[in-house]
Write an enzyme that holds these catalytic residues in place. Sequence first.
Site, PDB file in Angstrom:
ATOM      1  N   ASP A 136       1.022  -1.171  -0.114  1.00 40.53           N
ATOM      2  CA  ASP A 136      -0.031   0.069   0.276  1.00 40.53           C
ATOM      3  C   ASP A 136       0.858   1.273  -0.001  1.00 40.53           C
ATOM      4  OD1 ASP A 136       0.950   0.129   2.676  1.00 40.53           O
ATOM      5  OD2 ASP A 136      -1.041   0.168   3.377  1.00 40.53           O
ATOM      6  N   HIS A 138       3.489   2.025   2.037  1.00 43.63           N
ATOM      7  CA  HIS A 138       4.098   2.409   3.383  1.00 43.63           C
ATOM      8  C   HIS A 138       5.682   2.131   3.405  1.00 43.63           C
ATOM      9  CE1 HIS A 138       3.219  -1.697   5.198  1.00 43.63           C
ATOM     10  NE2 HIS A 138       4.543  -1.637   5.308  1.00 43.63           N
ATOM     11  N   GLU A 143       1.574   4.488   7.024  1.00 43.61           N
ATOM     12  CA  GLU A 143       0.432   4.011   6.331  1.00 43.61           C
ATOM     13  C   GLU A 143      -0.167   5.322   5.482  1.00 43.61           C
ATOM     14  OE1 GLU A 143      -0.080   1.074   5.625  1.00 43.61           O
ATOM     15  OE2 GLU A 143      -0.161  -0.269   7.309  1.00 43.61           O
TER      16      GLU A 143
HETATM   17  C1  GLP Z   1       6.694  -4.135   6.976  1.00 36.30           C
HETATM   18  C2  GLP Z   1       7.560  -3.330   7.505  1.00 36.30           C
HETATM   19  C3  GLP Z   1       8.194  -2.358   6.358  1.00 36.30           C
HETATM   20  C4  GLP Z   1       8.502  -3.347   5.201  1.00 36.30           C
HETATM   21  C5  GLP Z   1       7.241  -3.937   4.421  1.00 36.30           C
HETATM   22  C6  GLP Z   1       7.624  -4.777   3.491  1.00 36.30           C
HETATM   23  O1  GLP Z   1       5.173  -3.941   6.881  1.00 36.30           O
HETATM   24  N1  GLP Z   1       7.157  -2.366   8.560  1.00 36.30           N
HETATM   25  O2  GLP Z   1       9.366  -1.670   6.836  1.00 36.30           O
HETATM   26  O3  GLP Z   1       9.117  -2.713   4.303  1.00 36.30           O
HETATM   27  O4  GLP Z   1       6.666  -4.762   5.571  1.00 36.30           O
HETATM   28  O5  GLP Z   1       7.752  -6.217   3.695  1.00 36.30           O
HETATM   29  P1  GLP Z   1       8.154  -7.415   2.842  1.00 36.30           P
HETATM   30  O6  GLP Z   1       9.862  -6.747   2.392  1.00 36.30           O
HETATM   31  O7  GLP Z   1       8.416  -8.524   3.775  1.00 36.30           O
HETATM   32  O8  GLP Z   1       7.414  -7.431   1.559  1.00 36.30           O
END
Ligand code: GLP
Length: 259
Positions: A136, A138, A143
């Site tokens: 989304d 973030h 968010e």
């Molecule tokens: C979480 C963390 C983020 C991260 C995101 C993506 O929500 N708070 O800092 O970038 O996940 O995660 P992934 O790399 O597992 O897709």
Amino acid sequence: MRIAILPSEQEIARVAADRICRVYRDKPDFVLGLATGSSPLPLYAELVRRYEAGLISFARVRSFNLDEYVGLPRDHVEGYANFIHRHLVDLVDMPEGAAHGPDGWCEDLEAGAAAYDQAIRDAGGIDIQVLGIGSDGHIGFNEPGGSLASRTHVGVLTDQTRRDNARFFDGDLDAVPTHCVTQGLGTIMDSRAHVFIATGEGKAQAVAEMIEGGISARWPASVLQSHPDVLVLIDEAAASKLELADFYREVWEKEGASA
Ligand code: GLP
């Protein structure tokens, strides 16, 4: 933004580790910002490999995590402090107490968040921040709809983020916390440099909005467009919705070596 569309996670990890090693060479006591999630794991494995090969030392490094869940037991395996220890801090020569993360357990979470922001400032600020992105848009856990200038704060997770992260909780959505403490977008923007990593089709829209959309709280990562030093490392799938992918490839080919 300097944008590299690379063929594999390993290549992304190599370029990201090169960037961090350059910071280390200039400043062996650099301050490192760390992200959780699966995207930076190959980078952390590469940093551990380089540490074992004697190419980098973390003996004088201090680290600051981007975020932490609120509501998990302190020893929960998916707690972000534990995650970072498991994948990096415990595997290199970082001294006890050098790794920091937002406090998701203190009684006054907002006061803890403000103290975390101050601790980053007291350390001299973050020299290089590792970033991933949520589907989304973030970064950290900022968010959509939040302030582009926010400092470390308590936040609410979107349903989309909780669904995305349920895979770390055996697919059990109810087990995923609803709240977090996260560095704010303003805190993240204070970092002197960023190395951003995203892979896979699921990140393609967020990546396109981050790079080619307007700067907007709808896609929080778009705030990075106004930061002077962001290295964006993505694979073909994450790049698949970029309008100007061929142009970025050309620029990287001509100038990437100096990244
Ligand atoms: C979480 C963390 C983020 C991260 C995101 C993506 O929500 N708070 O800092 O970038 O996940 O995660 P992934 O790399 O597992 O897709």
